[in-house]
Design a protein around this motif. Structure first.
Motif, short mmCIF file in Angstrom:
data_model
loop_
_atom_site.label_atom_id
_atom_site.label_comp_id
_atom_site.label_asym_id
_atom_site.label_seq_id
_atom_site.Cartn_x
_atom_site.Cartn_y
_atom_site.Cartn_z
N TRP A 15 -52.42 59.57 59.43
CA TRP A 15 -51.76 60.64 58.78
C TRP A 15 -51.31 60.70 57.46
O TRP A 15 -51.28 62.03 56.51
CB TRP A 15 -50.37 60.62 58.48
CG TRP A 15 -50.68 61.08 60.19
CD1 TRP A 15 -49.93 61.38 61.85
CD2 TRP A 15 -49.88 62.99 60.97
NE1 TRP A 15 -49.66 62.21 62.04
CE2 TRP A 15 -49.45 63.75 62.12
CE3 TRP A 15 -49.21 63.85 59.30
CZ2 TRP A 15 -49.07 65.09 61.45
CZ3 TRP A 15 -48.81 65.20 59.69
CH2 TRP A 15 -49.12 65.39 60.64
N GLY A 45 -52.22 64.51 55.14
CA GLY A 45 -50.99 64.93 55.02
C GLY A 45 -51.02 64.27 53.30
O GLY A 45 -50.79 65.97 53.17
N VAL A 91 -53.14 68.32 53.47
CA VAL A 91 -51.86 69.48 53.32
C VAL A 91 -51.13 69.21 52.52
O VAL A 91 -51.21 70.31 52.16
CB VAL A 91 -50.91 68.73 54.44
CG1 VAL A 91 -49.55 69.48 54.63
CG2 VAL A 91 -51.72 68.33 56.02
N LEU A 104 -46.46 75.72 57.73
CA LEU A 104 -46.53 75.82 56.80
C LEU A 104 -46.90 76.65 55.44
O LEU A 104 -48.46 76.98 55.88
CB LEU A 104 -47.10 74.16 56.20
CG LEU A 104 -46.88 72.65 57.08
CD1 LEU A 104 -47.83 72.04 56.12
CD2 LEU A 104 -45.37 72.19 56.65
N ALA A 118 -57.69 73.96 51.09
CA ALA A 118 -57.48 73.68 51.74
C ALA A 118 -58.30 73.90 53.30
O ALA A 118 -58.92 73.31 53.82
CB ALA A 118 -56.02 73.28 52.89
N THR A 162 -54.05 67.40 64.02
CA THR A 162 -53.15 66.71 63.14
C THR A 162 -53.03 65.93 63.90
O THR A 162 -54.29 65.71 65.05
CB THR A 162 -52.16 67.00 63.08
OG1 THR A 162 -51.34 66.81 64.80
CG2 THR A 162 -51.53 68.71 62.56
N ILE A 170 -51.22 72.21 62.56
CA ILE A 170 -50.81 72.61 61.95
C ILE A 170 -51.14 74.06 61.20
O ILE A 170 -52.46 74.43 61.12
CB ILE A 170 -50.87 71.89 60.16
CG1 ILE A 170 -49.91 70.84 60.74
CG2 ILE A 170 -51.03 72.79 58.77
CD1 ILE A 170 -49.98 69.84 59.32
N TYR A 207 -51.35 76.83 58.64
CA TYR A 207 -51.17 76.62 57.20
C TYR A 207 -51.58 78.04 56.46
O TYR A 207 -52.07 78.11 56.57
CB TYR A 207 -52.13 75.39 56.55
CG TYR A 207 -52.27 75.14 55.39
CD1 TYR A 207 -51.58 73.76 55.35
CD2 TYR A 207 -53.51 75.00 54.19
CE1 TYR A 207 -51.87 73.34 53.84
CE2 TYR A 207 -53.00 74.27 53.48
CZ TYR A 207 -52.66 73.33 53.16
OH TYR A 207 -52.26 73.00 51.58
#
Length: 297
Positions: A16, A20, A24, A206, A217, A247, A253, A255
Protein backbone atom coordinates in the motif's frame (compact mmCIF):
# COMPACT_ATOMS: atom_id res chain seq x y z
CA UNK A 1 -24.19 13.60 8.25
CA UNK A 2 -21.67 15.89 6.59
CA UNK A 3 -19.21 13.75 4.59
CA UNK A 4 -17.03 10.66 4.42
CA UNK A 5 -14.14 11.89 6.56
CA UNK A 6 -11.95 8.79 6.30
CA UNK A 7 -11.76 5.11 5.49
CA UNK A 8 -9.99 2.33 7.38
CA UNK A 9 -9.09 -0.92 5.61
CA UNK A 10 -6.90 -3.98 6.05
CA UNK A 11 -4.18 -4.91 3.58
CA UNK A 12 -0.46 -5.50 3.04
CA UNK A 13 1.04 -2.23 4.27
CA UNK A 14 4.29 -2.33 2.31
CA UNK A 15 2.39 -2.79 -0.96
CA UNK A 16 0.00 0.00 0.00
CA UNK A 17 2.83 2.44 0.75
CA UNK A 18 4.06 2.04 -2.82
CA UNK A 19 0.63 1.85 -4.45
CA UNK A 20 -0.86 4.74 -2.48
CA UNK A 21 1.96 7.16 -3.27
CA UNK A 22 3.27 6.11 -6.70
CA UNK A 23 -0.05 5.26 -8.40
CA UNK A 24 -2.77 6.99 -6.39
CA UNK A 25 -0.67 10.07 -5.62
CA UNK A 26 -1.57 10.37 -1.94
CA UNK A 27 0.91 11.70 0.59
CA UNK A 28 2.17 9.23 3.18
CA UNK A 29 1.38 10.64 6.63
CA UNK A 30 3.20 9.99 9.87
CA UNK A 31 1.96 7.26 12.19
CA UNK A 32 3.18 5.94 15.53
CA UNK A 33 2.18 2.41 14.52
CA UNK A 34 4.61 0.67 12.11
CA UNK A 35 1.86 -1.83 11.27
CA UNK A 36 -0.30 0.82 9.62
CA UNK A 37 -0.02 3.33 6.81
CA UNK A 38 -1.86 6.64 6.82
CA UNK A 39 -2.44 8.71 3.69
CA UNK A 40 -3.25 12.38 3.18
CA UNK A 41 -5.29 13.70 0.26
CA UNK A 42 -5.70 17.30 1.38
CA UNK A 43 -5.34 19.50 4.47
CA UNK A 44 -6.69 16.79 6.76
CA UNK A 45 -4.20 14.86 8.88
CA UNK A 46 -5.29 11.62 7.23
CA UNK A 47 -8.10 10.33 5.03
CA UNK A 48 -7.16 6.67 4.48
CA UNK A 49 -5.61 4.29 6.99
CA UNK A 50 -4.41 0.78 6.13
CA UNK A 51 -3.82 -1.73 8.92
CA UNK A 52 -1.36 -4.47 8.00
CA UNK A 53 -3.04 -7.78 7.20
CA UNK A 54 -4.23 -10.04 4.41
CA UNK A 55 -6.37 -8.85 1.53
CA UNK A 56 -9.90 -10.19 1.33
CA UNK A 57 -13.64 -9.55 1.31
CA UNK A 58 -13.43 -8.45 4.97
CA UNK A 59 -10.90 -5.68 4.22
CA UNK A 60 -13.27 -2.91 5.35
CA UNK A 61 -12.52 -1.93 8.96
CA UNK A 62 -14.50 1.30 9.26
CA UNK A 63 -16.43 3.87 7.30
CA UNK A 64 -15.53 7.15 9.00
CA UNK A 65 -18.25 9.78 8.60
CA UNK A 66 -18.30 13.20 10.27
CA UNK A 67 -20.86 15.62 11.68
CA UNK A 68 -20.60 19.39 11.59
CA UNK A 69 -21.22 19.91 15.31
CA UNK A 70 -21.10 18.04 18.59
CA UNK A 71 -24.85 18.61 18.93
CA UNK A 72 -25.38 16.84 15.60
CA UNK A 73 -23.47 13.86 16.97
CA UNK A 74 -25.67 13.86 20.09
CA UNK A 75 -28.79 13.90 17.91
CA UNK A 76 -27.50 10.92 15.94
CA UNK A 77 -26.87 8.96 19.14
CA UNK A 78 -30.44 9.64 20.30
CA UNK A 79 -31.87 8.55 16.94
CA UNK A 80 -29.88 5.32 16.97
CA UNK A 81 -30.91 4.61 20.57
CA UNK A 82 -34.58 5.27 19.80
CA UNK A 83 -34.39 2.76 16.96
CA UNK A 84 -32.57 0.10 19.04
CA UNK A 85 -29.33 0.33 17.06
CA UNK A 86 -26.44 -0.55 19.41
CA UNK A 87 -24.10 2.45 19.60
CA UNK A 88 -21.28 3.46 21.89
CA UNK A 89 -19.14 6.54 22.37
CA UNK A 90 -15.53 5.38 22.46
CA UNK A 91 -13.06 7.72 24.14
CA UNK A 92 -10.08 5.47 23.44
CA UNK A 93 -10.89 5.24 19.73
CA UNK A 94 -11.39 9.00 19.60
CA UNK A 95 -7.92 9.43 21.05
CA UNK A 96 -6.45 6.92 18.58
CA UNK A 97 -8.13 8.68 15.63
CA UNK A 98 -7.10 12.08 17.04
CA UNK A 99 -10.69 13.37 16.91
CA UNK A 100 -12.72 15.25 19.49
CA UNK A 101 -15.52 12.67 19.74
CA UNK A 102 -16.31 9.31 18.14
CA UNK A 103 -19.29 6.96 18.18
CA UNK A 104 -19.27 3.43 16.77
CA UNK A 105 -22.04 1.20 15.44
CA UNK A 106 -22.77 -1.00 12.39
CA UNK A 107 -25.08 -0.92 9.39
CA UNK A 108 -27.55 -3.78 8.67
CA UNK A 109 -24.80 -5.90 7.06
CA UNK A 110 -22.42 -5.38 9.95
CA UNK A 111 -20.15 -2.88 8.18
CA UNK A 112 -18.40 -0.95 10.97
CA UNK A 113 -19.27 2.75 11.07
CA UNK A 114 -17.47 5.45 13.03
CA UNK A 115 -18.98 8.93 13.15
CA UNK A 116 -16.70 11.63 14.44
CA UNK A 117 -16.74 15.28 15.41
CA UNK A 118 -13.53 17.28 15.08
CA UNK A 119 -11.50 15.39 12.48
CA UNK A 120 -7.93 16.78 12.63
CA UNK A 121 -6.33 19.19 10.16
CA UNK A 122 -2.63 19.17 9.34
CA UNK A 123 -1.33 22.70 9.01
CA UNK A 124 1.54 21.71 6.76
CA UNK A 125 0.82 21.85 3.02
CA UNK A 126 -0.47 18.74 1.28
CA UNK A 127 2.16 17.59 -1.20
CA UNK A 128 1.24 14.82 -3.60
CA UNK A 129 4.15 12.67 -4.82
CA UNK A 130 2.59 13.00 -8.29
CA UNK A 131 1.87 16.72 -8.06
CA UNK A 132 -1.91 16.30 -8.22
CA UNK A 133 -4.94 17.70 -6.39
CA UNK A 134 -7.89 15.68 -5.10
CA UNK A 135 -11.44 17.04 -4.95
CA UNK A 136 -12.19 16.71 -1.23
CA UNK A 137 -12.80 19.51 1.28
CA UNK A 138 -16.45 19.77 2.33
CA UNK A 139 -17.28 16.97 -0.14
CA UNK A 140 -15.25 14.51 1.92
CA UNK A 141 -12.79 11.84 0.85
CA UNK A 142 -14.96 10.51 -1.99
CA UNK A 143 -17.61 7.82 -2.17
CA UNK A 144 -17.86 4.17 -1.23
CA UNK A 145 -19.72 1.49 -3.16
CA UNK A 146 -20.92 -1.27 -0.84
CA UNK A 147 -22.09 -4.77 -1.65
CA UNK A 148 -25.25 -5.31 0.40
CA UNK A 149 -27.33 -8.38 1.19
CA UNK A 150 -30.43 -6.19 0.72
CA UNK A 151 -29.65 -2.86 -0.94
CA UNK A 152 -33.09 -1.39 -0.26
CA UNK A 153 -32.95 -2.24 3.45
CA UNK A 154 -29.46 -0.76 3.78
CA UNK A 155 -30.45 2.36 1.84
CA UNK A 156 -33.37 2.90 4.22
CA UNK A 157 -30.96 2.62 7.18
CA UNK A 158 -28.53 5.20 5.76
CA UNK A 159 -31.43 7.56 5.04
CA UNK A 160 -33.47 7.19 8.23
CA UNK A 161 -30.57 6.87 10.68
CA UNK A 162 -27.75 8.90 9.11
CA UNK A 163 -29.76 11.43 7.12
CA UNK A 164 -28.56 10.53 3.63
CA UNK A 165 -30.76 11.59 0.71
CA UNK A 166 -31.47 9.69 -2.52
CA UNK A 167 -29.68 10.76 -5.71
CA UNK A 168 -30.91 8.06 -8.11
CA UNK A 169 -30.94 4.34 -8.87
CA UNK A 170 -29.35 2.16 -11.54
CA UNK A 171 -30.67 -1.15 -12.86
CA UNK A 172 -28.04 -3.81 -12.33
CA UNK A 173 -27.99 -6.93 -10.24
CA UNK A 174 -31.29 -8.54 -9.22
CA UNK A 175 -32.49 -5.22 -7.75
CA UNK A 176 -31.69 -1.57 -8.31
CA UNK A 177 -28.45 -0.11 -6.98
CA UNK A 178 -29.18 2.92 -4.77
CA UNK A 179 -27.03 6.08 -4.72
CA UNK A 180 -27.19 8.40 -1.70
CA UNK A 181 -25.72 11.82 -0.95
CA UNK A 182 -25.13 13.84 2.21
CA UNK A 183 -23.50 16.90 0.60
CA UNK A 184 -23.31 18.22 -2.99
CA UNK A 185 -21.17 15.28 -4.17
CA UNK A 186 -23.54 13.17 -6.30
CA UNK A 187 -23.19 10.23 -3.93
CA UNK A 188 -21.16 9.40 -0.85
CA UNK A 189 -22.63 5.91 -0.38
CA UNK A 190 -23.88 3.52 -3.06
CA UNK A 191 -25.42 0.12 -2.32
CA UNK A 192 -26.06 -2.85 -4.57
CA UNK A 193 -27.08 -6.47 -4.15
CA UNK A 194 -24.86 -8.51 -6.48
CA UNK A 195 -24.81 -12.33 -6.61
CA UNK A 196 -21.47 -13.63 -5.43
CA UNK A 197 -19.63 -11.03 -3.34
CA UNK A 198 -20.15 -10.97 0.39
CA UNK A 199 -21.34 -7.70 1.97
CA UNK A 200 -18.51 -5.21 2.17
CA UNK A 201 -16.66 -2.63 0.14
CA UNK A 202 -16.66 -2.85 -3.64
CA UNK A 203 -14.78 0.33 -4.38
CA UNK A 204 -13.65 3.71 -3.10
CA UNK A 205 -13.98 6.66 -5.49
CA UNK A 206 -11.29 9.33 -5.52
CA UNK A 207 -11.90 12.45 -7.60
CA UNK A 208 -9.13 14.47 -9.24
CA UNK A 209 -9.17 18.13 -10.19
CA UNK A 210 -7.79 17.51 -13.69
CA UNK A 211 -8.50 14.94 -16.39
CA UNK A 212 -4.81 14.61 -17.24
CA UNK A 213 -4.15 13.47 -13.64
CA UNK A 214 -6.52 10.57 -14.30
CA UNK A 215 -4.83 9.80 -17.62
CA UNK A 216 -1.35 9.77 -16.14
CA UNK A 217 -2.46 7.44 -13.34
CA UNK A 218 -3.98 5.17 -15.97
CA UNK A 219 -0.66 5.04 -17.81
CA UNK A 220 1.16 4.17 -14.58
CA UNK A 221 -1.36 1.50 -13.58
CA UNK A 222 -1.25 -0.10 -17.04
CA UNK A 223 2.43 -0.89 -16.48
CA UNK A 224 1.37 -3.64 -14.04
CA UNK A 225 -0.66 -6.45 -15.65
CA UNK A 226 -4.04 -6.84 -13.98
CA UNK A 227 -3.87 -3.52 -12.11
CA UNK A 228 -6.59 -1.85 -14.20
CA UNK A 229 -9.84 -3.81 -13.79
CA UNK A 230 -12.19 -1.49 -15.72
CA UNK A 231 -11.33 0.64 -18.73
CA UNK A 232 -11.79 4.40 -18.89
CA UNK A 233 -15.44 5.39 -19.23
CA UNK A 234 -18.16 7.80 -18.16
CA UNK A 235 -21.01 7.05 -15.77
CA UNK A 236 -24.63 7.87 -16.52
CA UNK A 237 -25.71 9.13 -13.12
CA UNK A 238 -22.79 11.20 -11.80
CA UNK A 239 -21.11 11.85 -15.20
CA UNK A 240 -17.76 10.82 -13.71
CA UNK A 241 -15.02 10.06 -16.24
CA UNK A 242 -13.01 7.33 -14.55
CA UNK A 243 -11.26 3.99 -14.59
CA UNK A 244 -10.98 1.32 -11.90
CA UNK A 245 -7.84 -0.22 -10.48
CA UNK A 246 -7.30 -3.05 -8.02
CA UNK A 247 -5.89 -2.18 -4.60
CA UNK A 248 -3.56 -4.40 -2.55
CA UNK A 249 -6.55 -5.08 -0.26
CA UNK A 250 -8.65 -6.60 -3.04
CA UNK A 251 -11.33 -3.93 -3.46
CA UNK A 252 -11.13 -1.37 -6.28
CA UNK A 253 -10.47 2.34 -6.48
CA UNK A 254 -12.48 4.37 -8.96
CA UNK A 255 -10.14 7.13 -10.10
CA UNK A 256 -12.11 9.90 -11.75
CA UNK A 257 -12.77 13.48 -12.78
CA UNK A 258 -15.68 15.88 -13.21
CA UNK A 259 -18.31 14.31 -10.97
CA UNK A 260 -21.78 15.84 -11.00
CA UNK A 261 -22.92 17.90 -8.01
CA UNK A 262 -26.40 17.77 -6.46
CA UNK A 263 -28.43 20.84 -5.53
CA UNK A 264 -31.16 19.62 -3.18
CA UNK A 265 -33.36 22.59 -4.02
CA UNK A 266 -33.64 21.55 -7.66
CA UNK A 267 -32.53 17.90 -7.84
CA UNK A 268 -34.96 15.28 -9.16
CA UNK A 269 -34.27 11.64 -8.32
CA UNK A 270 -33.91 9.60 -11.51
CA UNK A 271 -33.42 6.01 -12.64
CA UNK A 272 -30.84 4.75 -15.14
CA UNK A 273 -30.99 1.57 -17.19
CA UNK A 274 -27.22 1.45 -17.54
CA UNK A 275 -24.37 2.62 -15.35
CA UNK A 276 -22.10 3.89 -18.12
CA UNK A 277 -22.70 5.99 -21.20
CA UNK A 278 -19.47 4.67 -22.71
CA UNK A 279 -16.42 2.64 -21.70
CA UNK A 280 -15.79 0.93 -18.33
CA UNK A 281 -15.33 -2.43 -20.06
CA UNK A 282 -14.26 -5.29 -17.79
CA UNK A 283 -10.53 -5.96 -18.17
CA UNK A 284 -10.06 -8.22 -15.13
CA UNK A 285 -12.89 -10.39 -13.81
CA UNK A 286 -12.73 -9.72 -10.06
CA UNK A 287 -15.69 -9.11 -7.69
CA UNK A 288 -14.85 -5.44 -7.18
CA UNK A 289 -15.10 -4.91 -10.94
CA UNK A 290 -18.51 -6.53 -11.22
CA UNK A 291 -20.45 -3.84 -9.41
CA UNK A 292 -19.14 -0.71 -11.07
CA UNK A 293 -21.55 -0.81 -13.95
CA UNK A 294 -21.35 -1.13 -17.69
CA UNK A 295 -23.87 -1.64 -20.44
CA UNK A 296 -23.72 -5.41 -20.17
CA UNK A 297 -25.12 -5.48 -16.61
Amino acid sequence: MNALAYLRVRGPVDEWRDFGTRIVGAQLASSDDPAEARFRFDEREYRLTVEDGPAGEDALLALGFETRTSADLDALVRRLDENSVPVSEDVDLARARNVQRLIAFADPDGNPIEVVYGHPHDHTPFVSPRGIDFVTGDLGLGHVFLFASDAQRSAEFYQSMLGFRPSDTIAFGPTNAVFLHCNPRHHTVALATIPGPEPGIGHLMLELSRLDSVGRALDLAMETPGQVVRALGEHTNDAMTSFYLATPSGFAIEYGWNGRLVDDDSWTVGHHRSASTWGHQVLVDVPSAVAVGADDE
